[in-house]
Design an enzyme around this catalytic site. Structure first.
Site, PDB file in Angstrom:
ATOM      1  N   LYS A 111       0.842  -1.201   0.000  1.00 22.40           N
ATOM      2  CA  LYS A 111       0.000   0.000   0.000  1.00 22.40           C
ATOM      3  C   LYS A 111       0.878   1.253   0.000  1.00 22.40           C
ATOM      4  O   LYS A 111       1.848   1.327   0.749  1.00 22.40           O
ATOM      5  CB  LYS A 111      -0.889   0.011   1.252  1.00 22.40           C
ATOM      6  CG  LYS A 111      -1.827  -1.176   1.326  1.00 22.40           C
ATOM      7  CD  LYS A 111      -2.532  -1.277   2.669  1.00 22.40           C
ATOM      8  CE  LYS A 111      -1.602  -1.631   3.798  1.00 22.40           C
ATOM      9  NZ  LYS A 111      -2.288  -1.914   5.059  1.00 22.40           N
ATOM     10  N   THR A 153      -7.418   9.503   8.318  1.00 27.50           N
ATOM     11  CA  THR A 153      -6.956   8.252   7.691  1.00 27.50           C
ATOM     12  C   THR A 153      -6.671   7.180   8.739  1.00 27.50           C
ATOM     13  O   THR A 153      -5.942   6.236   8.484  1.00 27.50           O
ATOM     14  CB  THR A 153      -5.680   8.500   6.853  1.00 27.50           C
ATOM     15  OG1 THR A 153      -4.696   9.091   7.715  1.00 27.50           O
ATOM     16  CG2 THR A 153      -5.940   9.377   5.651  1.00 27.50           C
ATOM     17  N   GLY A 189      -7.085   3.929  10.479  1.00 26.47           N
ATOM     18  CA  GLY A 189      -7.730   2.645  10.158  1.00 26.47           C
ATOM     19  C   GLY A 189      -7.918   2.365   8.679  1.00 26.47           C
ATOM     20  O   GLY A 189      -8.651   1.436   8.308  1.00 26.47           O
ATOM     21  N   THR A 190      -7.252   3.130   7.825  1.00 29.96           N
ATOM     22  CA  THR A 190      -7.409   2.892   6.375  1.00 29.96           C
ATOM     23  C   THR A 190      -6.969   1.474   5.998  1.00 29.96           C
ATOM     24  O   THR A 190      -7.632   0.797   5.216  1.00 29.96           O
ATOM     25  CB  THR A 190      -6.586   3.891   5.530  1.00 29.96           C
ATOM     26  OG1 THR A 190      -5.264   3.935   6.057  1.00 29.96           O
ATOM     27  CG2 THR A 190      -7.196   5.258   5.527  1.00 29.96           C
ATOM     28  N   GLY A 191      -5.836   1.040   6.578  1.00 35.84           N
ATOM     29  CA  GLY A 191      -5.295  -0.280   6.229  1.00 35.84           C
ATOM     30  C   GLY A 191      -6.226  -1.397   6.676  1.00 35.84           C
ATOM     31  O   GLY A 191      -6.462  -2.366   5.936  1.00 35.84           O
ATOM     32  N   CYS A 192      -6.781  -1.278   7.892  1.00 33.37           N
ATOM     33  CA  CYS A 192      -7.695  -2.312   8.422  1.00 33.37           C
ATOM     34  C   CYS A 192      -8.936  -2.390   7.538  1.00 33.37           C
ATOM     35  O   CYS A 192      -9.396  -3.481   7.165  1.00 33.37           O
ATOM     36  CB  CYS A 192      -8.134  -1.973   9.852  1.00 33.37           C
ATOM     37  SG  CYS A 192      -6.772  -1.682  10.986  1.00 33.37           S
TER      38      CYS A 192
HETATM   39  N1  LIG Z   1      -4.654  10.577   1.849  1.00 36.41           N
HETATM   40  C1  LIG Z   1      -5.073   9.530   1.136  1.00 36.41           C
HETATM   41  N2  LIG Z   1      -5.870   9.699   0.054  1.00 36.41           N
HETATM   42  C2  LIG Z   1      -6.314   8.658  -0.681  1.00 36.41           C
HETATM   43  N3  LIG Z   1      -5.974   7.372  -0.423  1.00 36.41           N
HETATM   44  C3  LIG Z   1      -5.161   7.130   0.631  1.00 36.41           C
HETATM   45  C4  LIG Z   1      -4.669   8.181   1.470  1.00 36.41           C
HETATM   46  N4  LIG Z   1      -3.885   7.611   2.469  1.00 36.41           N
HETATM   47  C5  LIG Z   1      -3.920   6.270   2.252  1.00 36.41           C
HETATM   48  N5  LIG Z   1      -4.648   5.978   1.142  1.00 36.41           N
HETATM   49  C6  LIG Z   1      -4.958   4.647   0.607  1.00 36.41           C
HETATM   50  O1  LIG Z   1      -5.543   3.916   1.685  1.00 36.41           O
HETATM   51  C7  LIG Z   1      -5.176   2.546   1.618  1.00 36.41           C
HETATM   52  C8  LIG Z   1      -4.493   2.132   2.930  1.00 36.41           C
HETATM   53  O2  LIG Z   1      -3.147   2.548   2.858  1.00 36.41           O
HETATM   54  P1  LIG Z   1      -2.213   2.966   4.059  1.00 36.41           P
HETATM   55  O3  LIG Z   1      -0.824   2.947   3.512  1.00 36.41           O
HETATM   56  O4  LIG Z   1      -2.706   4.250   4.644  1.00 36.41           O
HETATM   57  O5  LIG Z   1      -2.487   1.804   5.087  1.00 36.41           O
HETATM   58  P2  LIG Z   1      -2.042   1.654   6.599  1.00 36.41           P
HETATM   59  O6  LIG Z   1      -0.859   2.510   6.887  1.00 36.41           O
HETATM   60  O7  LIG Z   1      -1.883   0.194   6.827  1.00 36.41           O
HETATM   61  O8  LIG Z   1      -3.289   2.202   7.415  1.00 36.41           O
HETATM   62  P3  LIG Z   1      -3.569   2.131   9.030  1.00 36.41           P
HETATM   63  O9  LIG Z   1      -2.307   1.731   9.692  1.00 36.41           O
HETATM   64  O10 LIG Z   1      -4.056   3.480   9.446  1.00 36.41           O
HETATM   65  O11 LIG Z   1      -4.676   1.125   9.205  1.00 36.41           O
HETATM   66  C9  LIG Z   1      -4.286   2.426   0.354  1.00 36.41           C
HETATM   67  O12 LIG Z   1      -5.080   2.105  -0.758  1.00 36.41           O
HETATM   68  C10 LIG Z   1      -3.720   3.828   0.210  1.00 36.41           C
HETATM   69  O13 LIG Z   1      -3.308   4.066  -1.133  1.00 36.41           O
HETATM   70  C1  LIG Z   2      -6.335  -2.207  17.255  1.00 36.76           C
HETATM   71  C2  LIG Z   2      -5.692  -1.548  16.095  1.00 36.76           C
HETATM   72  N1  LIG Z   2      -5.363  -2.302  15.008  1.00 36.76           N
HETATM   73  C3  LIG Z   2      -4.781  -1.744  13.941  1.00 36.76           C
HETATM   74  C4  LIG Z   2      -4.497  -0.383  13.926  1.00 36.76           C
HETATM   75  C5  LIG Z   2      -3.811   0.221  12.720  1.00 36.76           C
HETATM   76  O1  LIG Z   2      -4.552   1.154  12.100  1.00 36.76           O
HETATM   77  C6  LIG Z   2      -4.860   0.382  15.061  1.00 36.76           C
HETATM   78  N2  LIG Z   2      -4.624   1.728  15.117  1.00 36.76           N
HETATM   79  N3  LIG Z   2      -5.446  -0.231  16.127  1.00 36.76           N
END
Ligand SMILES: Nc1ncnc2c1ncn2[C@@H]1O[C@H](COP(=O)(O)OP(=O)(O)OP(=O)(O)O)[C@@H](O)[C@H]1O
Ligand SMILES: Cc1ncc(CO)c(N)n1
Length: 274
Positions: free
Chosen positions: A175, A209, A211-214
């Site tokens: 990502k 942003t 929790g975007t990854g979750c």
């Molecule tokens: N500012 C943004 N605008 C649009 N898309 C975004 C933005 N930030 C992240 N994304 C998208 O969101 C998705 C999750 O990516 P990200 O790299 O933020 O995950 P993450 O760091 O694991 O998230 P988290 O740790 O908060 O759960 C990807 O598709 C990324 O391209």
């Molecule tokens: C419990 C939990 N899992 C994953 C993340 C990553 O976004 C968070 N902030 N908290």
């Protein structure tokens, strides 16, 4: 009609934007019945993580047994797994279910900078969970930890995806949310047949942003549970997270959560038009 069921093995976020809560909300939005195995409770909100309380191992084992003994799971995902002892226990348990698609989100650090996984656990992650994964979804810092070198460019993302695939995960999604590209949020998917795909969307200027990854990996898990291909599931996941970031909720006083309703509302509005 059969109800599609999925499970998330992860940490609870009291703030509701990440972890188990984000996963269940996303499953629900995708019409998948969500079950959960809680590995740790976090005292967390949009401003940060104030405490982490791992669930005793027996409690985790019993949740795993209870859920897997009863539900017909179409897919499973893992999130925050705290440390190597939980990682090994979860991997040993999941080994018994090689036919259930597994999405591994190798959660290391919360957006605010708090550590959600012991640093030494990445080695265990590589040896135990990665080889079981149908798909692994590291962000850039997590991918760097996995491959043990920096990832500075899109070419580096492609190389890293191949390196992670060699560790045993069939499909790899790196990502780009943490990347330097100011215009686009660009992710790289390497599928099990060796084909690479770039999934790009506009980068929104927002602090919401958390929790975007979750949320992204939960949507992918829901689609896999329905029997979709990895490529189809990731495409839906990308559209879901794009809408969830774009249509921001003004909640909390820090780095707020994404909008889990946005994608479904957009879909329903399109259906009404047609
Ligand atoms: N500012 C943004 N605008 C649009 N898309 C975004 C933005 N930030 C992240 N994304 C998208 O969101 C998705 C999750 O990516 P990200 O790299 O933020 O995950 P993450 O760091 O694991 O998230 P988290 O740790 O908060 O759960 C990807 O598709 C990324 O391209
Ligand atoms: C419990 C939990 N899992 C994953 C993340 C990553 O976004 C968070 N902030 N908290």
């Amino acid at each position: 009609m059969r109800t599609v069921q999925a499970c998330t093995i992860a940490g609870s976020d009291s703030g509701g934007g990440a972890g188990i809560q984000a996963d269940i909300k996303t499953f629900q939005e995708r019409e998948v019945f969500g079950t959960s195995v809680i590995v740790a409770i976090t005292a967390q909100n949009t401003k940060g993580v104030n405490g982490i309380y791992p669930i005793p191992m027996q409690g985790v084992q019993e949740q795993l047994e209870a859920v897997f003994a009863d539900f017909d799971l179409g897919a499973v995902k893992t999130g925050m797994l705290v440390d190597e002892t939980y990682m090994i226990a979860v991997a040993n348990f999941l080994k018994k279910y090689p036919l259930i698609p597994l999405v591994v989100d190798p959660v290391m650090i919360a957006k605010g900078g708090a550590s959600l996984m012991a640093a030494e656990a990445m080695k265990e992650m590589k040896e135990t969970l990665v080889p079981l994964a149908t798909l692994i979804t590291p962000n850039l810092p997590e991918a760097e930890e996995l491959v043990e070198h920096t990832i500075m460019s899109e070419d580096d993302m492609v190389v890293a995806a191949y390196e992670i695939q060699k560790m045993g995960s069939c499909n790899v999604l790196i990502k780009g949310g943490h990347g330097a590209n100011q215009r686009e949020a660009k992710d790289y998917l390497l599928t099990d047949d060796g084909t690479g795909y770039w999934l790009a969307g506009p980068r929104y200027e927002t602090k919401h942003t958390h929790g975007t990854g979750c949320t992204y990996s939960a949507c992918i898990t829901a689609e896999l549970a329905k029997g979709k291909s990895v490529l189809e599931a990731v495409r839906t996941g990308k559209a879901f997270i794009d809408a969830a970031i774009k249509d921001e909720l003004k909640i909390g006083h820090g780095q707020g959560p994404t909008n889990h309703w946005a994608f479904g509302r957009k879909e329903r509005a399109n259906d009404e038009k047609n």
